[in-house]
Structures are given as structure tokens and as C-alpha cells.
Design a protein around this motif. Structure first.
Motif, PDB file in Angstrom:
ATOM      1  N   GLY A 169      24.988  27.745  19.833  1.00 37.97           N
ATOM      2  CA  GLY A 169      24.789  26.654  20.795  1.00 37.97           C
ATOM      3  C   GLY A 169      25.930  25.657  20.742  1.00 37.97           C
ATOM      4  N   LYS A 170      26.400  25.342  19.539  1.00 36.68           N
ATOM      5  CA  LYS A 170      27.521  24.400  19.396  1.00 36.68           C
ATOM      6  C   LYS A 170      28.804  24.985  19.988  1.00 36.68           C
ATOM      7  CE  LYS A 170      25.675  21.995  15.369  1.00 36.68           C
ATOM      8  NZ  LYS A 170      25.829  21.692  13.936  1.00 36.68           N
ATOM      9  N   HIS A 171      28.979  26.307  19.910  1.00 36.98           N
ATOM     10  CA  HIS A 171      30.169  26.932  20.498  1.00 36.98           C
ATOM     11  C   HIS A 171      30.152  26.843  22.018  1.00 36.98           C
ATOM     12  CE1 HIS A 171      30.873  29.511  16.652  1.00 36.98           C
ATOM     13  NE2 HIS A 171      31.571  28.391  16.622  1.00 36.98           N
ATOM     14  N   THR A 172      28.943  26.779  22.577  1.00 39.35           N
ATOM     15  CA  THR A 172      28.824  26.686  24.045  1.00 39.35           C
ATOM     16  C   THR A 172      28.956  25.244  24.528  1.00 39.35           C
ATOM     17  OG1 THR A 172      27.295  28.546  23.914  1.00 39.35           O
ATOM     18  CG2 THR A 172      27.409  27.419  26.024  1.00 39.35           C
ATOM     19  N   GLU A 173      28.748  24.271  23.629  1.00 40.10           N
ATOM     20  CA  GLU A 173      28.741  22.861  24.036  1.00 40.10           C
ATOM     21  C   GLU A 173      30.011  22.421  24.757  1.00 40.10           C
ATOM     22  OE1 GLU A 173      27.680  20.204  20.920  1.00 40.10           O
ATOM     23  OE2 GLU A 173      25.551  20.347  21.395  1.00 40.10           O
ATOM     24  N   PRO A 174      31.227  22.828  24.331  1.00 37.48           N
ATOM     25  CA  PRO A 174      32.424  22.395  25.082  1.00 37.48           C
ATOM     26  C   PRO A 174      32.395  22.836  26.541  1.00 37.48           C
ATOM     27  CG  PRO A 174      33.042  23.265  22.934  1.00 37.48           C
ATOM     28  CD  PRO A 174      31.580  23.547  23.100  1.00 37.48           C
ATOM     29  N   LEU A 175      31.854  24.052  26.810  1.00 40.49           N
ATOM     30  CA  LEU A 175      31.749  24.512  28.200  1.00 40.49           C
ATOM     31  C   LEU A 175      30.787  23.633  28.988  1.00 40.49           C
ATOM     32  CD1 LEU A 175      31.492  28.375  27.596  1.00 40.49           C
ATOM     33  CD2 LEU A 175      33.521  27.077  28.232  1.00 40.49           C
ATOM     34  N   ILE A 176      29.667  23.247  28.339  1.00 38.65           N
ATOM     35  CA  ILE A 176      28.667  22.404  29.004  1.00 38.65           C
ATOM     36  C   ILE A 176      29.243  21.015  29.269  1.00 38.65           C
ATOM     37  CG2 ILE A 176      26.383  21.342  28.771  1.00 38.65           C
ATOM     38  CD1 ILE A 176      25.603  23.758  27.014  1.00 38.65           C
ATOM     39  N   GLU A 177      29.905  20.444  28.280  1.00 42.34           N
ATOM     40  CA  GLU A 177      30.477  19.103  28.439  1.00 42.34           C
ATOM     41  C   GLU A 177      31.556  19.096  29.514  1.00 42.34           C
ATOM     42  OE1 GLU A 177      31.759  18.281  24.507  1.00 42.34           O
ATOM     43  OE2 GLU A 177      29.736  17.877  23.745  1.00 42.34           O
ATOM     44  N   ASP A 178      32.376  20.161  29.557  1.00 44.35           N
ATOM     45  CA  ASP A 178      33.414  20.252  30.599  1.00 44.35           C
ATOM     46  C   ASP A 178      32.774  20.363  31.981  1.00 44.35           C
ATOM     47  OD1 ASP A 178      36.271  20.656  31.334  1.00 44.35           O
ATOM     48  OD2 ASP A 178      35.518  22.580  32.037  1.00 44.35           O
ATOM     49  N   LEU A 179      31.673  21.116  32.065  1.00 41.90           N
ATOM     50  CA  LEU A 179      30.959  21.251  33.347  1.00 41.90           C
ATOM     51  C   LEU A 179      30.443  19.898  33.824  1.00 41.90           C
ATOM     52  CD1 LEU A 179      29.428  22.869  35.570  1.00 41.90           C
ATOM     53  CD2 LEU A 179      27.562  23.095  33.943  1.00 41.90           C
ATOM     54  N   ILE A 180      29.758  19.161  32.956  1.00 39.65           N
ATOM     55  CA  ILE A 180      29.170  17.865  33.340  1.00 39.65           C
ATOM     56  C   ILE A 180      30.265  16.866  33.690  1.00 39.65           C
ATOM     57  CG2 ILE A 180      27.804  15.905  32.490  1.00 39.65           C
ATOM     58  CD1 ILE A 180      26.170  17.927  30.872  1.00 39.65           C
ATOM     59  N   LYS A 181      31.372  16.911  32.962  1.00 39.72           N
ATOM     60  CA  LYS A 181      32.471  15.964  33.199  1.00 39.72           C
ATOM     61  C   LYS A 181      33.133  16.193  34.547  1.00 39.72           C
ATOM     62  CE  LYS A 181      36.920  14.522  31.255  1.00 39.72           C
ATOM     63  NZ  LYS A 181      37.908  14.760  30.188  1.00 39.72           N
ATOM     64  N   ASN A 182      33.287  17.471  34.945  1.00 39.08           N
ATOM     65  CA  ASN A 182      34.066  17.788  36.152  1.00 39.08           C
ATOM     66  C   ASN A 182      33.212  18.087  37.376  1.00 39.08           C
ATOM     67  OD1 ASN A 182      36.920  17.831  35.119  1.00 39.08           O
ATOM     68  ND2 ASN A 182      36.004  19.296  33.716  1.00 39.08           N
ATOM     69  N   PHE A 183      31.870  18.121  37.199  1.00 41.48           N
ATOM     70  CA  PHE A 183      31.006  18.417  38.345  1.00 41.48           C
ATOM     71  C   PHE A 183      30.469  17.116  38.890  1.00 41.48           C
ATOM     72  CE2 PHE A 183      27.450  20.023  40.758  1.00 41.48           C
ATOM     73  CZ  PHE A 183      27.944  21.212  41.249  1.00 41.48           C
ATOM     74  N   ASN A 184      30.890  16.760  40.114  1.00 36.62           N
ATOM     75  CA  ASN A 184      30.513  15.452  40.678  1.00 36.62           C
ATOM     76  C   ASN A 184      30.044  15.638  42.118  1.00 36.62           C
ATOM     77  OD1 ASN A 184      30.142  12.704  40.813  1.00 36.62           O
ATOM     78  ND2 ASN A 184      32.238  12.292  41.424  1.00 36.62           N
ATOM     79  N   ASN A 185      29.101  16.562  42.300  1.00 38.03           N
ATOM     80  CA  ASN A 185      28.639  16.862  43.643  1.00 38.03           C
ATOM     81  C   ASN A 185      27.206  16.389  43.840  1.00 38.03           C
ATOM     82  OD1 ASN A 185      31.137  17.965  44.124  1.00 38.03           O
ATOM     83  ND2 ASN A 185      30.506  20.041  43.694  1.00 38.03           N
ATOM     84  N   ARG A 186      26.449  17.088  44.719  1.00 33.37           N
ATOM     85  CA  ARG A 186      25.128  16.602  45.117  1.00 33.37           C
ATOM     86  C   ARG A 186      24.126  16.615  43.972  1.00 33.37           C
ATOM     87  NH1 ARG A 186      20.591  19.134  46.592  1.00 33.37           N
ATOM     88  NH2 ARG A 186      21.575  21.183  46.648  1.00 33.37           N
ATOM     89  N   ILE A 187      24.108  17.676  43.165  1.00 39.15           N
ATOM     90  CA  ILE A 187      23.101  17.818  42.103  1.00 39.15           C
ATOM     91  C   ILE A 187      23.498  16.986  40.886  1.00 39.15           C
ATOM     92  CG2 ILE A 187      22.125  19.439  40.443  1.00 39.15           C
ATOM     93  CD1 ILE A 187      21.952  21.508  42.509  1.00 39.15           C
ATOM     94  N   LYS A 188      22.512  16.294  40.303  1.00 37.85           N
ATOM     95  CA  LYS A 188      22.719  15.536  39.069  1.00 37.85           C
ATOM     96  C   LYS A 188      22.479  16.467  37.884  1.00 37.85           C
ATOM     97  CE  LYS A 188      21.033  11.494  36.534  1.00 37.85           C
ATOM     98  NZ  LYS A 188      20.010  10.420  36.512  1.00 37.85           N
TER      99      LYS A 188
END
Length: 721
Positions: A169-188
Motif C-alpha cells: 500500500g505504501k508503494h502505491t501511495e506516491p501514485l495516489i498522491e500524484d493523482l490527487i495533486k494533478n487531478f482538478n476536474n469535476r469529481i472531488k
């Protein structure tokens, strides 16, 4: 006999030319790794010259350092007399174990890491294994899943990214954090990382939300969650759950852009063959993603796929009529060829009906989502005045539910204060269609202004008709317009006051001469009285001269008073008289600066203008004052301003020309901008207010251009026909 022995020997060499060791991070029966290994085996087992062995580390259930140390010692004994051609660690635990203990367990064998999410060349270099390690990375397409959910499911407003607190799970966290940081569209997006599966089950998910399940195989206390427990959570979740791999396909997941684990294993097997055949170490990223959706789950959460252009698979889809009666249809085809066309037509109609139903459902969902997203209240009435439908904004305006309003007439609900206002607004709209703005007082006694628009709709086939009524809230726009008008009026007065100082200076000069005259007359009268030689006629002459000077001064101040008063009402006025009045006020100042000004009027010109007289005078005064300041740089005998008046079609043209050598080409396009000035002590609002008065208040047009010896301002004012 000798030939047979040699043949058997050759076959044995061929059958077992290569030996592969697979080290699985988990236990046998763990579905994720079992699917990957099944794909590997199906590729390798076809090659009769490959032998492979599998070791299970059971890292899901035991992952302490003492356990891994014991496992290393056990493998030392097991592998002491074995030589392999390729080592394949499955997932992160096995990969880390092989890297850290390579030179204690192996000699020169190459490594193929399968199913890890990240690869570090620096880490491989740390263990001196640069040319030995290959990898096929299983990178879950988190962005692709979120993008697919956002574009296809409009009623999903929030997405929870679900992950556990394990090492993977910790190895996947950078992908998740990058997604949340760069995704700024309709869905929260919200990252959700609970301590255990039970707390995740009880989490208060918001309405209109969904979950993107990454993993939740292990609780914080180290307890391993069974697949059946995870499947139970996904199946019974109150929100749709999307997944990133094929482990939960058909087991309660709504859908997703997934990695097919079996296909990942097959591609890993092909990569293993390439390495055995001498190919150099390589690192590739598995990108063969597939889309799948569960028909039952889509129906459960009222979801429709609307914008997915890529191929996708739907499971648990309900059987069609054709599926249920296939045997009967086959029988009919056999015994009655004459019914072929009839049956084909029937099948076509059924298919078309299903397609239309699907399209209609998509359209209804899309329309409902779109209309409820509109801030303007909207409702539909049939020809009898009964409410057919409405959006959420209209229901909120009336503080009533759509179910309560359905089928009722507004006029029957007039006891409700809000509906009473709506009925009055619509009645007034129908009576006077030129006046479609109305006031509405809400429960907090706040006033809102609505713009009403009604449109008639009619369905020809079923003879159904009615009206759609739309209320557009323009309260803020009207407040802005009113504030803008106030600000402009204030700016006009401010601009006018800025000119007052100069006008006072001009008036002071104009008054000096009559004051000197009055003083001289008074002194002469005093001395002649003293000599007692004055008669009555001389007294009258003195008085007449004094009154003449006083009248001149009075006229001057009266004209000034009229000028500084704002015009509140449009009137018809003579532009020639307005200009001459304005010139009387500043004439002395122009003469003092040796500026010659002339007013030329073309014969037959219509000089009557409808508008604000004082503001027009102020506008022309602003231009003349700017010309005066520019002319002070000329030789004192060469300072001229010429004003010309003539008609062009139905417009009055005013041209103001000076010979002050023109405006700097860099500044000419900026002179009408607010607060722009090239003067050391300028305020920058004179020409801006001139443009506002001419174009906004008088509906005219003003422009400027450089001519041969100076600048020319052109004002165009429309006249009454």
C-alpha cells in the motif's frame, strides 16, 4: 540399441534444457498471485524443454524480519545443490528477498521480477545486479480509472481512493498522491486509508460518491483479511466500488479499467522465454488494460456508460428474448424457412427497442443531471396548467418537494406565500411581455430579481403540449449595473471638479478687469465729488458703467454655476450655444495663453442634439484643455484650435483640431483608458470620462487621429429624425 540410447539422451537434454525457479510472495490459494502464476505456467508448460519449481513465502500472513531470516536459511539448504537458469520473484516481498539475499542463494542466474509497481535502478546497482535484473511492472492506471468514472457517470460527484497500510500500500501511495495533486476536474477525490476492514465497512460515505478499490488485504494490526471478507464488503457497499485488477471481476465490483492478472502472467512467461534465449535485461510496464462492468451493479446504482469509446465487457447481463428462446427459434428456422424474414424483423425490432430503451435511459439520466445542475429554477406545465416536472432549484425556491408539486396547479396552492409570488409574476409576464423582470421576496425578507422566460412545447404524434418556465436570477447583475452607474456619475462629477480649479483661475482673470474698472470709476466719482464739480448726468454715467461691469461678472458666475450642475434628464439643446457658453467660461484662459480658437459651422447644419447638455460641454472642455496644455510647447504666435460642426447622414459631427504636433504614436491608443496620463500632475480621468459620456450616456462615438500638424478628435452624435 546404441542409437536408441543416444536418442533418449538427446530427448532428455532437450526436455530439460532450462530450469526456472518461481518464488511467490504469498501462499498457494492466494488468488492474486495464483492468477499470475497460471498465466506464466500456460506459456512455459507449452515448451517441453523447460522445467520450473515454485516456492511459497507466505508473506501476507508472516512478514517479520526473523521469519525472512529463517526462510533464507531454509532456502540455502533447499537450493544448495540446484542450479537454475532464471529466477522469477512474484510481487514485492519475493523481489526484495531475492535482491537482498542473491549472493547467498544464487550465483549468476538472471532475475525477472513480476507484478511490482516501482523499479529502482539505484537499488539494483546497490546490490551489483545491474545486468541481471529484468522486470514487468504492474502499474495500476489510477488516472485512467478516475477519468473514465468522471466522463461516464455524471451523478458521481466524489471518489474515495481506498488503500490499506501494508508495505505494498505504501508503494502505491506516491501514485495516489500524484493523482490527487494533478487531478482538478469535476469529481472531488479523497484518499481513504482506514485501520481495518470493519472500520471501512462503517465509514460514512457521502451520497453521490463512489469508491476506487486499490487494496485492503491487511489491517493495521497485521491481521490478513480473507478474500471472502473483502468480496463481502464490495458486494454490500452502499456506493459503487470500482477496481483496478481482475481479482474482483464478477464478485461485486461495479467495473473499472483493470489489469487482467492472467494476461499479466502470460506476458511475463513470454518475457521469461526471451531472457532464456539470451535477450539483455529489460524493464517494461504492463499496459494491456481492459474495461469491464457488472450489469447488475450498474442497474443497482442507476449508472449508464455514456462516453466510453474503447471496447468494454459487460458481465451478468440479463438474457434477451433471443437467449431465452434460442431452441424454439432454431426449431422454427428448421421447419419453416418461410418465417425467416418475419423472425429477422422480430429480432431487429427487439434489438432496436432495447437500444432505444438504453439510449432513452441515458438521455433521461443526462437531462436530469444537467437540469439539476442549473442554478435557474425551471418547471414544466401541461396545457391545463398542471406541473409535470421541475428541477431541484425550483423546489428549493418554493421549499416544496417535486413529488408534492407533481400533477398540481400553482393557482391551487396560492396559500403558500412563495407560490403566490410565482403566480403573480407569471400573470404579469403574460399580461405585459415587454416587462419580464420581477421581484421575489424570500423567507429571510431578502429581495431577488428574476428574469422570466416561457416557451411552448408541443409533441405532434401524441398531441401533447405545455409550457416550460425558466427563472433567471439577475439580482447580482442589476446590483452591478446600479453600482456601475453610481460610480460613473461619481467619476463624471470628479472629472468635472478636476476642471473647476482651472475654471476658477479663468474666472479670476475675467473678473480682474471689471474690478479694476469699478475701482477706477469709484475713485473718479470720489474725487469729482470732492471738488464739488460733478453734476447728476455724470453720476448716472458712473452708475451705468459700474452696473455694466457687475452684470458681466454675474453672467460669468451664472454660466459657471449651470456648468457644474449635473444633468439629470435628457433634453433637446443647441450644440452651438453649448459650445459658445463653454468657451465663454475658458475664453480668458485661452487668450492669456495666446491660443486662437475658432468655431466653424457648415451652412444648413442641424445643431439640435437630444441628451445631457452639461456633460457634452464637459466632454468638449476636456479635449480643449488637453489641446491647450499641448499647445504651450508651441511658439506663442502659432497656437490654434479649430472646432467644426457639420451633418453626416443623420449624425452631427464635431471635429476638434489643434496644431500641437500630434500625440505620440505609442500613447494614442491608450489616451481614453482610465487613470492613464502623460502629464506630470495629470489625474488621467478627463478623456476617459469624455469617452464614457459620449459613448455610454449619449450613445455616440469618439475617436482620435494624428493629422498633418496636430491631433484631430472626432465626435459623432445621433440626432432625432
Amino acid at each position: 540399441m546404441r542409437k536408441i540410447i543416444l536418442l533418449i539422451f538427446f530427448i532428455n537434454i532437450h526436455l530439460f534444457a532450462y530450469s526456472i525457479l518461481i518464488i511467490n510472495s504469498y501462499h498457494k490459494g492466494y488468488q492474486w498471485s495464483d492468477k499470475v502464476i497460471r498465466g506464466l505456467e500456460d506459456v512455459l508448460i507449452q515448451k517441453d524443454y523447460i522445467d520450473f519449481n515454485i516456492l511459497y513465502m507466505d508473506s501476507k500472513r508472516i512478514s517479520s524480519s526473523e521469519y525472512f531470516e529463517s526462510l533464507k536459511n531454509l532456502y540455502k539448504i533447499q537450493l544448495r545443490n540446484r542450479k537454475y537458469d532464471l529466477i522469477i520473484p512474484i510481487d514485492r516481498f519475493a523481489y526484495d528477498f531475492v535482491l537482498e539475499n542473491y549472493y547467498e542463494l544464487f550465483e549468476t542466474e538472471p532475475i525477472l521480477a513480476v507484478g511490482i509497481e516501482r523499479f529502482s535502478h539505484e537499488r539494483v546497482k546497490k546490490y551489483s545486479l545491474q545486468k541481471k535484473v529484468s522486470a514487468i511492472l504492474e502499474k495500476r492506471d489510477l488516472f485512467g480509472n478516475v477519468n473514465m468514472i468522471e466522463k461516464n457517470f455524471y451523478n458521481i460527484k466524489k471518489l474515495y481512493i481506498i488503500n490499506d497500510k501494508s508495505i505494498n500500500g505504501k508503494h502505491t501511495e506516491p501514485l495516489i498522491e500524484d493523482l490527487i495533486k494533478n487531478f482538478n476536474n469535476r469529481i472531488k477525490l479523497q484518499y481513504l486509508k482506514e485501520d481495518d476492514l470493519s472500520s471501512l465497512k462503517n465509514y460514512p460515505f457521502e451520497n453521490g460518491s463512489a469508491g476506487l478499490f486499490i487494496r485492503f488485504y491487511k489491517n493495521k494490526n497485521g491481521k490478513l483479511n480473507k478474500n471472502s471478507e473483502i468480496i463481502n464488503f464490495i458486494k454490500n457497499s452502499k456506493i459503487p466500488i470500482f477496481v483496478t485488477d481482475s481479482l474482483f471481476v464478477g464478485k461485486g465490483a461495479t467495473g473499472g479499467k483493470i489489469v487482467d492478472l492472467y494476461k499479466l502472467g502470460k506476458e511475463s512467461g513470454q518475457m521469461a522465454l526471451d531472457i532464456l534465449n539470451g535477450k539483455d535485461a529489460m524493464v517494461i510496464e504492463y499496459k494491456d488494460f481492459e474495461y469491464f462492468f457488472d450489469y447488475e451493479k450498474l442497474n443497482e446504482f442507476l449508472l449508464s456508460i455514456v462516453n466510453l469509446s474503447e471496447p468494454y465487457t459487460i458481465i451478468h447481463k440479463k438474457k434477451t428474448f433471443f437467449d431465452n428462446y434460442r431452441n424454439l427459434i432454431d426449431f422454427v428456422f428448421t421447419i419453416s424457412p418461410l418465417l425467416v424474414f418475419l423472425i429477422l424483423g422480430l429480432i431487429h425490432n427487439i434489438y432496436k427497442r432495447k437500444s432505444l430503451e438504453k439510449d432513452l435511459r441515458k438521455r433521461i439520466e443526462f437531462d436530469a443531471t444537467m437540469l439539476n445542475a442549473i442554478d435557474s429554477p425551471i418547471f414544466w406545465q401541461d396545457s391545463e396548467g398542471r406541473i409535470v416536472d421541475s428541477n431541484n432549484t425550483f423546489c428549493n425556491l418554493l421549499e416544496l418537494s417535486s413529488d408534492y408539486l407533481y400533477g398540481k396547479k400553482l393557482i391551487d396552492l396560492k396559500d403558500n406565500h412563495n407560490i403566490k409570488q410565482i403566480v403573480r409574476m407569471i400573470s404579469n409576464y403574460n399580461l405585459n411581455k415587454n416587462n419580464n423582470e420581477f421581484d421575489f421576496i424570500d423567507k429571510d425578507n431578502n429581495k431577488k430579481i428574476y428574469l422570466i422566460k416561457q416557451a411552448k412545447f408541443k409533441e405532434q404524434k401524441i398531441k401533447y403540449e405545455g409550457y416550460v418556465t425558466i427563472f433567471t436570477d439577475i439580482t447580482r447583475e442589476r446590483e452591478i449595473i446600479l453600482e456601475k452607474q453610481k460610480n460613473r456619475q461619481f467619476a463624471i462629477q470628479q472629472s468635472k471638479l478636476a476642471e473647476i480649479g482651472e475654471i476658477f483661475s479663468s474666472i479670476a482673470h475675467q473678473w480682474k478687469t471689471p474690478l479694476i474698472e469699478i475701482t477706477a470709476i469709484a475713485q473718479e466719482l470720489f474725487y469729482t465729488r470732492k471738488s464739488k464739480s460733478q453734476n447728476i448726468n455724470e453720476d448716472d454715467s458712473f452708475v451705468k458703467d459700474i452696473m455694466q461691469q457687475v452684470t458681466y461678472m454675474t453672467d460669468t458666475i451664472n454660466e459657471f454655476q449651470k456648468f457644474i450642475m449635473p444633468s439629470n434628464k435628457k433634453v433637446d439643446f443647441n450644440i452651438e450655444e453649448a459650445i459658445e457658453t463653454m468657451l465663454e467660461i475658458v475664453n480668458h484662459n485661452l487668450k492669456y495663453n495666446n491660443i486662437k480658437i475658432s468655431l466653424n459651422i457648415k451652412e444648413g447644419t442641424n445643431l439640435i442634439v437630444h441628451g445631457y447638455k452639461n456633460e457634452v460641454m464637459q466632454s468638449i472642455l476636456n479635449i480643449i484643455n488637453n489641446a491647450r496644455d499641448a499647445l504651450l510647447n508651441n511658439y506663442y504666435k502659432d497656437r490654434k484650435i479649430e472646432i467644426s460642426l457639420f451633418n453626416e447622414k443623420s449624425d452631427l459631427i464635431i471635429k476638434i483640431i489643434d496644431n500641437a504636433k500630434g500625440i505620440n504614436i505609442k500613447n494614442i491608443n491608450k489616451i481614453f483608458e482610465p487613470y492613464y496620463t502623460t502629464k506630470e500632475k495629470g489625474h488621467g480621468i478627463g478623456l476617459y470620462m469624455t469617452k464614457v459620456i459620449i459613448e455610454d450616456k449619449m450613445n455616440g462615438k469618439i475617436s482620435v487621429e494624428n493629422i498633418e500638424r496636430g491631433a484631430m478628435f472626432t465626435i459623432r452624435l445621433a440626432q432625432r429624425k
